[in-house]
Design a protein around this motif. Structure first.
Motif, mmCIF file in Angstrom:
data_model
loop_
_atom_site.group_PDB
_atom_site.id
_atom_site.type_symbol
_atom_site.label_atom_id
_atom_site.label_comp_id
_atom_site.label_asym_id
_atom_site.label_seq_id
_atom_site.Cartn_x
_atom_site.Cartn_y
_atom_site.Cartn_z
ATOM 1 N N VAL A 166 -28.890 -63.459 -36.301
ATOM 2 C CA VAL A 166 -28.088 -62.232 -36.226
ATOM 3 C C VAL A 166 -27.411 -61.970 -37.568
ATOM 4 C CG1 VAL A 166 -26.236 -61.047 -34.972
ATOM 5 C CG2 VAL A 166 -27.647 -62.777 -33.801
ATOM 6 N N THR A 226 -24.798 -60.575 -39.916
ATOM 7 C CA THR A 226 -23.475 -59.990 -39.709
ATOM 8 C C THR A 226 -22.539 -60.461 -40.820
ATOM 9 O OG1 THR A 226 -21.508 -60.038 -38.297
ATOM 10 C CG2 THR A 226 -22.980 -61.931 -38.147
ATOM 11 N N SER A 240 -19.703 -61.385 -40.503
ATOM 12 C CA SER A 240 -18.836 -62.469 -39.986
ATOM 13 C C SER A 240 -19.634 -63.740 -39.693
ATOM 14 C CB SER A 240 -18.148 -61.979 -38.701
ATOM 15 O OG SER A 240 -19.153 -61.618 -37.749
ATOM 16 N N GLY A 241 -20.839 -63.837 -40.262
ATOM 17 C CA GLY A 241 -21.681 -64.990 -39.943
ATOM 18 C C GLY A 241 -21.528 -66.138 -40.911
ATOM 19 N N ARG A 242 -22.324 -67.199 -40.674
ATOM 20 C CA ARG A 242 -22.408 -68.370 -41.555
ATOM 21 C C ARG A 242 -23.030 -67.932 -42.879
ATOM 22 N NH1 ARG A 242 -26.448 -73.395 -39.956
ATOM 23 N NH2 ARG A 242 -26.619 -74.368 -42.029
ATOM 24 N N ARG A 245 -21.064 -57.743 -27.786
ATOM 25 C CA ARG A 245 -21.054 -59.208 -27.867
ATOM 26 C C ARG A 245 -21.805 -59.855 -26.710
ATOM 27 N NH1 ARG A 245 -20.993 -62.632 -31.811
ATOM 28 N NH2 ARG A 245 -21.326 -64.670 -30.816
ATOM 29 N N VAL A 248 -28.107 -68.072 -34.523
ATOM 30 C CA VAL A 248 -27.476 -68.293 -35.828
ATOM 31 C C VAL A 248 -27.003 -66.943 -36.360
ATOM 32 C CG1 VAL A 248 -27.794 -69.123 -38.202
ATOM 33 C CG2 VAL A 248 -29.065 -70.195 -36.331
ATOM 34 N N GLU A 249 -25.697 -66.785 -36.499
ATOM 35 C CA GLU A 249 -25.158 -65.551 -37.094
ATOM 36 C C GLU A 249 -25.023 -65.795 -38.587
ATOM 37 O OE1 GLU A 249 -22.032 -65.368 -33.674
ATOM 38 O OE2 GLU A 249 -22.209 -63.343 -34.476
ATOM 39 N N VAL A 250 -25.625 -64.939 -39.387
ATOM 40 C CA VAL A 250 -25.786 -65.208 -40.817
ATOM 41 C C VAL A 250 -25.234 -64.076 -41.675
ATOM 42 C CG1 VAL A 250 -27.462 -65.690 -42.642
ATOM 43 C CG2 VAL A 250 -27.892 -66.516 -40.319
ATOM 44 N N SER A 251 -24.446 -64.459 -42.685
ATOM 45 C CA SER A 251 -23.954 -63.455 -43.651
ATOM 46 C C SER A 251 -24.644 -63.671 -44.993
ATOM 47 C CB SER A 251 -22.443 -63.609 -43.868
ATOM 48 O OG SER A 251 -22.054 -62.862 -45.031
#
Ligand SMILES: NCc1ccc(-c2ccccc2)nc1
Length: 250
Positions: free
Chosen positions: A89, A91, A93-95, A123, A136-139
């Motif tokens: 994902v 975003t 606000s991600g890792r 959400r 996995v939320e990824v920035s």
């Protein structure tokens, strides 16, 4: 590796047909499926968003289309023999996306990307799929884009180049700035090629010396200096260097 991307801008992923990723697809190393989220809308306007609960600016992407699209993308993948999908994902606000995370993702057999638009996805969609698959939320950096599609292109390229058989012999990720080894966590230093002189500018003598030890030292010192200038935060992470403090001055 199988990649699925669910997006309202499928054409944004056209770059996945060219260059390194395009070649990996042609070789069968990557199997990419791009899905238009609006195919899972059933109203006249193909609505994918609505106003946020609690008020506030912008719009939020609705659960319905995402749930139907992801169910079908997953079913299609399983049916084709893929297994162990990871939901990625993009975003703010991600890792943080790093080479380390790229390596982790490149070891996965199947990635399902959910680039959002507007203020993001309801959400409950992420919470629902987190009960079935790893999420996995990824920035890709501390800035806000209009959507996650550009992040999918960035992540896909960084991951694809790590897959066996994608990089030719001429290219190697062994010497990457962020790959393990003596140059780990250092930025790339300057590079040169023919002609030996261009507009009155020559080549650093050491590179013409044929002295491999000196060349390696010079390259590491240049990388260290560039890193100290642009990314001092990386300096303490790289291996203890024979590099003298006094040499760090540019
Ligand atoms: N870290 C870069 C990044 C990734 C995604 C988004 C984004 C913007 C709007 C909606 C959904 C995702 N923005 C920045």
């Amino acid at each position: 590796m199988r990649l699925d991307v669910v997006t309202i801008f499928p054409e944004y992923l056209d770059p996945l047909n060219v260059s390194l990723v395009g070649k990996a697809r042609a070789r069968g190393v990557l199997d990419v499926h791009v899905h238009d989220l609006r195919e899972w809308t059933y109203d006249r306007h193909n609505t994918v968003d609505d106003t946020p609960y609690g008020g506030g600016p912008g719009m939020v992407m609705k659960t319905g289309p995402w749930g139907d699209a992801l169910d079908e993308a997953l079913a299609d993948g399983y049916e084709s023999g893929a297994h162990s999908p990871v939901l990625v994902v993009p975003t703010p606000s991600g890792r943080p996306f790093t080479q380390e995370l790229a390596v982790e993702l490149s070891a996965q057999p199947w990635l399902v990307f959910t680039p959002a638009r507007y203020e993001g996805i309801d959400r409950r969609v992420i919470d629902e799929y987190a009960t079935r698959v790893p999420v996995v939320e990824v920035s890709i950096g501390d800035y806000v884009l209009a959507g996650g599609e550009a992040a999918v292109l960035v992540i896909t390229e960084a991951v694809a180049r790590l897959l066996p058989g994608v990089l030719g012999n001429a290219e190697s990720h062994r010497d990457d700035s962020f790959a393990p080894g003596a140059m780990a966590n250092l930025l790339e230093g300057p590079v040169y090629t023919k002609p030996p002189e261009w507009r009155g500018r020559g080549i650093p003598d050491v590179l013409l010396s044929g002295h491999h030890g000196k060349i390696a030292r010079w390259r590491r010192d240049q990388a260290f200096a560039r890193t100290a200038l642009n990314r001092p935060d990386l300096i303490e992470r790289c291996e203890a260097s024979a590099f003298d403090k006094k040499d760090r001055e540019i």
